[in-house]
Every structure is written in C-alpha cells, then in structure tokens.
Scaffold this motif. Structure first.
Motif, PDB file in Angstrom:
ATOM      1  N   ARG A   1       0.831  -1.207   0.000  1.00 36.83           N
ATOM      2  CA  ARG A   1       0.000   0.000   0.000  1.00 36.83           C
ATOM      3  C   ARG A   1       0.865   1.256   0.000  1.00 36.83           C
ATOM      4  NH1 ARG A   1      -5.571   0.569   1.711  1.00 36.83           N
ATOM      5  NH2 ARG A   1      -6.089   2.784   1.936  1.00 36.83           N
TER       6      ARG A   1
ATOM      7  N   GLN B   1       0.617   4.127  -2.855  1.00 37.25           N
ATOM      8  CA  GLN B   1       0.262   5.498  -2.502  1.00 37.25           C
ATOM      9  C   GLN B   1       1.264   6.524  -3.030  1.00 37.25           C
ATOM     10  OE1 GLN B   1      -0.179   5.151   1.757  1.00 37.25           O
ATOM     11  NE2 GLN B   1      -2.397   4.917   1.611  1.00 37.25           N
TER      12      GLN B   1
ATOM     13  N   PHE C   1      -2.635   6.349  -8.028  1.00 37.73           N
ATOM     14  CA  PHE C   1      -3.386   6.077  -6.809  1.00 37.73           C
ATOM     15  C   PHE C   1      -4.492   7.111  -6.631  1.00 37.73           C
ATOM     16  CE2 PHE C   1      -3.882   6.817  -2.177  1.00 37.73           C
ATOM     17  CZ  PHE C   1      -4.413   5.586  -1.824  1.00 37.73           C
ATOM     18  N   ARG C   2      -4.179   8.381  -6.916  1.00 37.87           N
ATOM     19  CA  ARG C   2      -5.192   9.429  -6.777  1.00 37.87           C
ATOM     20  C   ARG C   2      -6.288   9.272  -7.821  1.00 37.87           C
ATOM     21  NH1 ARG C   2      -0.423  12.011  -5.201  1.00 37.87           N
ATOM     22  NH2 ARG C   2       0.154  12.647  -7.294  1.00 37.87           N
TER      23      ARG C   2
ATOM     24  N   LYS D   1      -8.640   6.513  -6.668  1.00 34.40           N
ATOM     25  CA  LYS D   1      -9.547   6.951  -5.617  1.00 34.40           C
ATOM     26  C   LYS D   1     -10.713   7.760  -6.184  1.00 34.40           C
ATOM     27  CE  LYS D   1      -6.742   9.073  -2.803  1.00 34.40           C
ATOM     28  NZ  LYS D   1      -6.337   9.783  -1.577  1.00 34.40           N
ATOM     29  N   ASP D   2     -10.458   8.522  -7.255  1.00 36.20           N
ATOM     30  CA  ASP D   2     -11.505   9.361  -7.843  1.00 36.20           C
ATOM     31  C   ASP D   2     -12.490   8.564  -8.683  1.00 36.20           C
ATOM     32  OD1 ASP D   2     -10.507  11.627  -6.669  1.00 36.20           O
ATOM     33  OD2 ASP D   2      -9.345  12.254  -8.415  1.00 36.20           O
TER      34      ASP D   2
ATOM     35  N   SER E   1     -12.824   4.929  -8.889  1.00 38.84           N
ATOM     36  CA  SER E   1     -13.168   3.559  -8.522  1.00 38.84           C
ATOM     37  C   SER E   1     -14.613   3.447  -8.052  1.00 38.84           C
ATOM     38  CB  SER E   1     -12.219   3.067  -7.416  1.00 38.84           C
ATOM     39  OG  SER E   1     -12.617   1.822  -6.935  1.00 38.84           O
TER      40      SER E   1
ATOM     41  N   ARG F   1     -13.513   1.784  -3.829  1.00 34.10           N
ATOM     42  CA  ARG F   1     -12.137   2.232  -3.658  1.00 34.10           C
ATOM     43  C   ARG F   1     -11.300   1.253  -2.835  1.00 34.10           C
ATOM     44  NH1 ARG F   1     -11.505   7.835  -0.669  1.00 34.10           N
ATOM     45  NH2 ARG F   1     -12.789   8.451  -2.454  1.00 34.10           N
ATOM     46  N   GLU F   2     -11.753   0.933  -1.642  1.00 39.49           N
ATOM     47  CA  GLU F   2     -10.945   0.087  -0.765  1.00 39.49           C
ATOM     48  C   GLU F   2     -10.749  -1.310  -1.344  1.00 39.49           C
ATOM     49  OE1 GLU F   2      -9.089   0.867   1.835  1.00 39.49           O
ATOM     50  OE2 GLU F   2      -9.688   2.912   1.335  1.00 39.49           O
TER      51      GLU F   2
ATOM     52  N   ASP G   1     -10.628  -2.102  -4.575  1.00 46.69           N
ATOM     53  CA  ASP G   1      -9.673  -2.032  -5.686  1.00 46.69           C
ATOM     54  C   ASP G   1      -8.247  -1.779  -5.182  1.00 46.69           C
ATOM     55  OD1 ASP G   1     -11.723  -2.492  -7.392  1.00 46.69           O
ATOM     56  OD2 ASP G   1     -11.965  -0.423  -8.043  1.00 46.69           O
ATOM     57  N   ILE G   2      -8.115  -0.940  -4.157  1.00 45.49           N
ATOM     58  CA  ILE G   2      -6.793  -0.708  -3.572  1.00 45.49           C
ATOM     59  C   ILE G   2      -6.245  -2.015  -3.000  1.00 45.49           C
ATOM     60  CG2 ILE G   2      -5.580   0.419  -1.658  1.00 45.49           C
ATOM     61  CD1 ILE G   2      -7.381   2.866  -2.139  1.00 45.49           C
TER      62      ILE G   2
END
Length: 910
Positions: free
Chosen positions: A645, A649, A654-655, A658-659, A661, A664-665, A667-668
């Motif tokens: 992670r 990041q 990564f940003r 987050k926008d 997805s 989000r969590e 996919d991360i």
C-alpha cells in the motif's frame, strides 16, 4: 566482514604512523601533529626508512619489525608503490588494524597492470588485517582525544557520527559544524573502501552508546544486503540521515546500466533508503540543514505546522512550500482564535499563518507563543521575522527563546535578511533553537523530520492478514524449471499468463490464433467487441517496449465488432509489426473481449532486476499517456500488504483510482494483493528476471490483468532476506495430542501474540522479562515480530483454535545474533497450561540447530536463579551454568561451532 577489530580503529590504545616526517607538507607529519595536539594518551611510534631518531619528539624506527610494541592501529602515509609491501609486513608482525591515507592506489598499477588497491585487499584478507581506505582522511573520535587525520582542524565532542565518501566534503562539514557548535562522536571517510565498508561501520556505531544519530555521505552501496540489514537494525533506535551523490549518469565515474522498466536509477536508492528507515536529504546544503535540525529540533510529536510572522508575505511563502512538500497546515481552535484576538489587530486573518503585523513587538511574540502552547492541538511552530524599523530583531529573538524554554512546543525560527539579523541568529544558535535563513529551508528541514516519522510508522505498522489464493505453486515452479533447462529465457504469452493464473491473479480471457481466419472465428465465438493484440518474440519481454517507445508502435487494436474491421486490423498490425520489428519472430494473435475500464485507470505492475540490488517491485501507470519516469515507483521485495500500500500510494495513479473507482478500498486491496503475489513469485522462483503485468484494469466487478510478460536469468537473491518458509514444521503435543506448527514469526502475528502474553501468569512474565509487565506497546510488539531474518530469528508455536477460527500462540523462542555472528542470546516462554508437553525442549532444539547451521559460535542466555524449570532444561541441553554476581542471574553458555583464532580472542573479552 562485521565489526572484527574495529574497536582498535575507533579507540586505539597505541598507534604507529608510517611515513611521518617533520616536513611541513608531509602527510604522516600532519597526522602526527594532530594526534599530539589532542593530548592523545596512547603510545605512539613513527616508522620512517630515513632512520630519524624521532619525529616531533615521537620515537622513530626504520622498519615496522623494529617497533617497540605491537600497535592497535597503523596509519599508512607512504607513496602508493610501497603500500602493499608495508601491509604484508604489518600482517607478519600481527597488527590487526590499519588506515591507508595514501591516495592513488586505484590509479597506480602493479607490473601485471592491476591497480595496487586489489593487491592490498588480497594481502589484508590473507593476514586478517582490517583496512580503512585507501584515500581515507583517517578517524576523529573526540571522546578518546583521537584526531588521527590530516584535517585542518578538529571537531567538538557530540553525539553524531559522520561517515563520508569524500575527504573534501568532510573537511567542509568539520569547518561548518565547528562554527555552529555541533559536535561528533566519530568522523571518518571510507575512501576506496577495499575492506571496512559502510555496513561494518554502521554495525559498530549501532553498539556505540555515545552515538545517537548517524549522518552518511555515500556514492555507492557495494553490499546491499549487508548495508540494508545494518541500517534497518540501527534506524530503529537511532536517526540515520543519508546524502547520496552521483545521482545522474553525468556525475558517475562509470554510469550503471539501468534495469528495464527503470528510467531514473536514483529512484532505486529512494526505495532502498525508504525500506531501511533512512532519512534522505539531497545535497550538501540540505545536509547542513539536516545537521541543524538533528542537533537542535525537538522530536516532532505531530505533523500539523503553525506559523507566526510579522507580515503576511513570509507566512504565505512558508505555506506554499509546506503544501508543495505534502505537509499539513494546522488549524486554530475557536478558543485560541478568541485568545489571540485580544492581542492582535481587529483585522487579523483569524487563521494560520498568524500575521502579527509589521510592528509586532517582543511581548506580542511571547504572548502568541504562550497562547499556542495552551492549545493541545498545536505542537510545531515556525516563527518568522522580517526586519522592521520599529523593533529590534535581537529583542524579539530573546523573547522567542525565553518563551521556548517554558513551552513544550517544538519551536524553530527563520529571521529573514542578513546584516541586521545576524546577532539574533547567533542568539538562537547559542540557545540551541534551530534557525534557518529562508522559509523554504525551515519548512524543508521540518518536513524531513515529518517524512522520516511517516516512513518509520509504515515500517512499524502491523500488516493486514492476507489469505494466499495460490492453488498449486509447484506447477508454476516446474513450468519455469522446464523452460529454463531447455535454454529458453523468454516465456510465451500463454506461459506467462498461466504462471500468474497459478498464483491466483485474475487474467482476462484470451484466445490465441495463428491466422486472420482464426481471429475472425474466435471473435464470432465471443459474440461481443474484441481487442486484438499481435504477438512476436520482442513483445514477450517485460518492459522492452519502453526502450523503443510505445508511441511509435501500435501492437493492439480495441473495440472491434465487424468482420471487415477485424480483418483490416489484423493486416494493419502485421504491417506495423514488420516495419518496426523485422527481426522479431511472429507468434500469432491474441484475441480478448473488450474490457471497459473505469476512467481509463490502468496500472503497470511487475518485477525488474538491478545488477546490484537484485529484484525490484515496480508500480505505476500503464501505456504511453503517462511518462514512466514520473509515475513508476519502486520498492524492495519482499512485500506485505502494508508495504504494498505504501508503494501504491506514492504513484499518481493512486489518486486517479480513488476518484474513479466504484469500490475504492476493494480495488486498492486488489492492487496490493497483486503486488504481494508478484513479490512471492520471485521468492519462489528466483530465475525470474523480469515480470510485467500490463495493464491491470478495473471495472465495477473488480480488477483483471490484461497481459503478462516474463523472462528468465540466473537465480538472484533479494536485497532483504524473505520469510523463511522452509523452516516451518508441524509437531504433535504428546499429552493433549494437539497439532501445532512451529514457524518463524511474522508481523501479522501481533493480535495472537498480544492474546498470548495477556494469558500468561505473572511468574512466567517475570521469568522472561526479569520483572512483571501488565501489557506491551505496539512498538514493543513490532520489535518482537517484525524482525530482520538476516540477524535475528524467532520461532513461534501456533495451533488452530478449538472454535476453528484463528490460531492460538502456544510459545515462542528467539535468538539475537551480533553483527559478527559470534554470539546469539536466546529467550523462551511457553504458555503456563502446557507444562509437561515438552514444547520448551522442542523450541530450544529448533533455535539451537538454526543458530548452529548459521555458523554462530556460541549461544548465551540469562536466567533468574529461581527459574528452576529453565535451568533444568538448559542443563539437559548441554549449557554450562554459572552464577553472575554482578547481574544477579544465572549465566548460560552453549558452544555451537569451533571458533576461528580472532573469534576465540574476541569471546575471551566478553
């Protein structure tokens, strides 16, 4: 080589200076004068073949064989041609440590045409002499009154150790530090570093109680595994700051060839320092600022920064710099705003930065700091001052200094200007308040400390538990072994995809075709838009397309439906391929259903291999739209979920994820899992040289890998010792018939470890830690569980809970090994209700055999006199037991391997 004989280097009781004379420009003479100027209390002798009676009053002999005593340290200052012969003579008279200050051995050649430094290296190895240099400045250790250098001045005593590469830069550091009152515990340079290396010195300084922080200036890392292991060990207790020179090919003597997938080789060192817990600064300017911060700034207790200034302009500059470095600007509570409003003009901004107005007097600065000090959310304050006609800068500085003495705040300052603020800066200096010449420097120095704490938090964070989805690792391993044995070094697209599928990575459905007709037929079977990729030998090599540029070559056409467009696309791809890669054999077409990715977010993940640091994990943007050098980030394997992670990041992608997805969590987590799996693949299959997953796409259902490439080479070691899976074993407890696994500990064991200690009796806790402990902090658990398997080993006995969910910790044993692998100290504890299950015996046999196979000479331990069960067990295992009057414990000792001569000598002194 470790710390063998380094005590004689840092703290010699006797010294021979070879080549010293009374000529003013004589190198040895300069060293001798420096030794005498510091009132060095040890014995001195000079060796000079001119036959002087004495040199500067120190007795002189013609040859080393004539020395009246065997010195701890020999300092060689003779011409390059004479150095190999002198080192051999020193070996014959049993001198164990030497510093070669002479330069030019790397450029002066023997009759065989080889540089003399290699001859010296071989002779030193033959006789077991530790060599610092050649071309070192020598050693400064103020606590021992030792200035064994040719430097123009000495250093003040302090708690910082400096290890440098360049003598010229070390000279500047000495000069600057002296004027600022900054002291050192030790200061030296490596020079050519033919024997004593950076890792050896770091290992020694880790044990040195007078050293609280280490400042490194380096050009290269020659033994990455040893270096990283040494720095990881010391950085847990001491701050380590590093400056790396030679960051670009233009500044390197021999520019290193970069691994495929890496555009900027300096990013590799970023990854190394980050994983080792080192604070990196860039250039000499930041190094001096780092020294200022290191020696004067209080520990940073939080990240928010509050700014005070007598004008809005300087404060805004500081805020801009803080934002550019991803810093956090603190907010003001309503109570603090109300208090400040009683003293500030009615038109003040009521927010951070706090503008005191141009006519702010010393009392206003003092009151403002007092008010901020009462706010529990304020911890770091930058105080700015611009020269004013109405106030005296020194009086304002005195007010800040006095307020700082009565406050818990971490206060640092910036008095802008020069001539009118010189006295104020000197006042800060003498009071120990860090001060900087510009807002930029002040904020950058603060953020160095913040970033260091961030990276330390990542390294101490408990990894998430991760369920390995692997179906059959052995099949992937056998596939690679078969291909490697055949002499082939590049896998086909289908083979690469199968390896990843075997490891549980979700791959996009793909059909392979040799002709245009087959492509059309497969497209009909899919019954949906398809993507067509042309395959050839070159396209199967990971990261290879980046050398030629993806923008000039199109290897895939997407979103095809009509038969005519499919045929046209196949012909177009063939034409384009033959134009760009005429020597790359055609392998056919890959047909896939078109994948509608969310927001165009596509990741390139994989592994590449550096000739020095070995395998590297890569993560960043896929495709030609994003410059590889700006977004591709690197990390050292092995990875866990926390480290994966952290790598993710760092990327721009990564940003975007987050926008765009849907989840989000989830996919991360999927990207992190993929990175961890790729890390495990190269641990299991060290023949893999490069592995690229490109792209990894996302939609509302999750992640899917579209394409994969793998190539092979000779097996490579990781720069960090991976988790030793091969040490796992299962046992059956004889009474309860309970099945238990004994394996090395890992960070994910923290929850069960906490539960284990909470269930132990006070007596068991006292036997293990020599006093009763009710609880253990997270940082203490990190020290126990997130270990460096190169230097420490801890085995844990785990058994499935009766409920079927989770595991119970039954017992644990550990051994800490010193840097020279001479001694290991053990500790063991077993659950109270398992007495009579023979688990203590099994754990002790496990750790003893591990340390014996590792080559450790002996195992030692301390046991309370009333711990009768442990003493009985130790006696059965063959430990010698004696009472230590000084410590009030029973001292245990068990020989494991026969020591070498120097090892036996060292053990006698322990």
């Amino acid at each position: 080589m470790g710390t063998r004989h380094l005590e004689a280097l840092f703290n010699p009781k006797s010294i021979a200076v070879i080549g010293a004379s009374e000529r003013s420009n004589n190198l040895g003479g300069m060293v001798l004068r420096n030794l005498m100027s510091t009132d060095y209390s040890g014995r001195l002798v000079v060796v000079n073949d001119k036959g002087y009676h004495d040199v500067h009053g120190v007795p002189c002999v013609k040859r080393p064989q004539q020395m009246p005593f065997r010195p701890d340290l020999a300092i060689i200052c003779t011409p390059p041609e004479s150095v190999p012969r002198i080192v051999r003579v020193l070996g014959n008279v049993k001198v164990k440590t030497a510093m070669i200050l002479t330069g030019g051995l790397s450029r002066t050649h023997s009759r065989s045409g080889r540089p003399l430094m290699y001859s010296v290296q071989e002779i030193a190895s033959e006789y077991g002499i530790r060599i610092l240099g050649p071309e070192t400045i020598g050693m400064l250790s103020p606590a021992s009154n030792l200035n064994a250098t040719y430097m123009h001045m000495g250093v003040l005593p302090g708690k910082i150790a400096y290890i440098g590469q360049s003598g010229s830069l070390a000279s500047a550091v000495i000069d600057w530090a002296f004027t600022r009152g900054i002291g050192f515990s030790h200061l030296t340079t490596l020079g050519d570093g033919i024997d004593v290396g950076l890792d050896d010195l770091i290992d020694y300084l880790a044990q040195d109680r007078s050293t609280k922080a280490i400042l490194l200036h380096m050009e290269n890392i020659h033994s990455p595994r040893r270096f990283i292991s040494a720095v990881r060990a010391v950085s847990r207790g001491k701050l380590v700051i590093a400056v790396k020179s030679g960051r670009t090919p233009a500044s390197q003597w021999r520019p290193a060839e970069l691994p495929l997938g890496v555009v900027d080789g300096d990013k590799i060192f970023d990854a190394v320092f980050r994983r080792a817990g080192v604070l990196r600064v860039n250039g000499a300017d930041e190094m001096f600022d780092a020294l200022e911060t290191l020696t004067r700034m209080k520990p940073v207790r939080g990240e928010p920064l509050h700014i005070i200034s007598n004008g809005l302009g300087p404060g805004v500059l500081a805020v801009d710099r803080l934002a550019s470095l991803n810093g956090e600007l603190g907010s003001l509570s309503p109570e603090t705003v109300s208090e400040l409003g009683k003293h500030l003009p009615p038109y003040w901004t009521r927010r951070n930065p706090i503008d005191l107005n141009y006519d702010a007097n010393p009392e206003l600065y003092r009151r403002t700091l007092e008010i901020l000090g009462r706010d529990p959310h304020v911890s770091n304050v930058l105080v700015l001052y611009a020269p004013s006609l109405t106030e005296d800068s020194l009086q304002v500085a005195d007010a800040v200094i006095e307020a700082g003495k009565r406050s818990h705040l971490n206060i640092f300052t910036c008095w802008l200007g020069h001539s009118t603020v010189y006295d104020a800066r000197e006042a800060f200096f003498h009071s120990g308040v860090p001060t900087f010449s510009t807002p930029d420097k002040a904020v950058k120095a603060f953020m160095h400390m913040v970033n260091h704490q961030r990276s330390q938090r990542v390294l101490r964070e408990t990894p998430e538990s991760y369920t390995d989805p692997i179906v059959d690792r052995s099949r992937a391993r056998k596939t690679i072994q078969k291909i490697y044995a055949s002499g082939r070094r590049v896998l086909t697209n289908a083979e690469s995809r199968q390896i990843l599928t075997d490891y549980g990575i979700n791959m996009l459905d793909t059909r392979y075709c040799e002709t245009e007709e087959q492509v059309v037929e497969v497209a009909r079977e899919f019954g949906a838009p398809v993507d067509i990729r042309i395959l050839h030998e070159h396209s199967c090599i990971p990261f290879k397309d980046e050398k030629t540029g993806r923008g000039r070559y199109k290897g895939r056409v997407k979103g095809l439906v009509e038969e005519a467009s499919i045929r046209d696309s196949c012909r177009y791809l063939l034409t384009h391929y033959r134009e760009h890669y005429p020597d790359s054999g055609f392998l056919g077409f890959a047909v896939q259903p078109s994948f509608q990715t969310v927001g165009g977010v596509g990741f390139s993940l994989g592994v590449t291999r550096d000739p020095v640091f070995g395998p590297l994990m890569v993560c960043g943007a896929s495709g030609a739209a994003v410059n590889v050098s700006t977004d591709r980030k690197l990390a050292l394997p092995p990875l866990n979920m926390v480290l994966a992670r952290d790598l993710l990041q760092q990327t721009h992608m990564f940003r975007l994820l987050k926008d765009y997805s849907y989840n989000r969590e989830q996919d991360i987590a999927k990207i992190c899992e993929t990175l961890v799996i790729l890390s495990q693949i190269i641990i299991d299959i060290p023949e893999i040289k490069g592995l690229e997953v490109m792209p990894l796409y996302f939609d509302k259902h999750g992640a899917v890998a579209v394409n994969a490439m793998i190539d092979l080479d000779k097996p490579a070691k990781l720069a960090i010792q991976p988790y030793p899976q091969e040490l796992r074993e299962w046992i059956m407890l004889p009474k309860s018939k309970r099945k238990a696994e004994i394996r090395p500990v890992r960070g994910e064991d923290e929850p069960s470890h906490i539960e284990f200690y909470s269930g132990l009796s006070p007596e068991s806790i006292r036997y293990r830690f020599f006093h009763y402990r009710k609880s253990f902090t997270h940082d203490e658990m990190v020290q126990m569980l997130q270990i460096d398997y190169d230097r420490e080993m801890a085995f844990i006995a785990m058994s499935p809970k009766e409920s079927g969910y989770g595991e119970d910790t039954l017992g644990t044993v550990r051994a800490w090994t010193d840097a020279d692998n001479l001694q290991c100290e053990f500790a063991i504890i077993v659950r109270d209700d398992l007495r009579g299950e023979n688990l203590g015996w099994v754990l002790m046999r496990k750790i003893i055999e591990y340390c014996r196979e590792k080559g450790t000479v002996e195992m030692v331990g301390s046991v309370l006199p009333d711990n009768k069960p442990m003493l009985r067990l130790a006696e059965k295992l063959g430990f010698s037991i004696r009472y230590d009057d000084e410590e009030g414990v029973m001292a245990l000792r068990l020989p494991l391997n026969a020591p070498d001569e120097w090892q036996a000598e060292r053990l006698k002194s322990k």
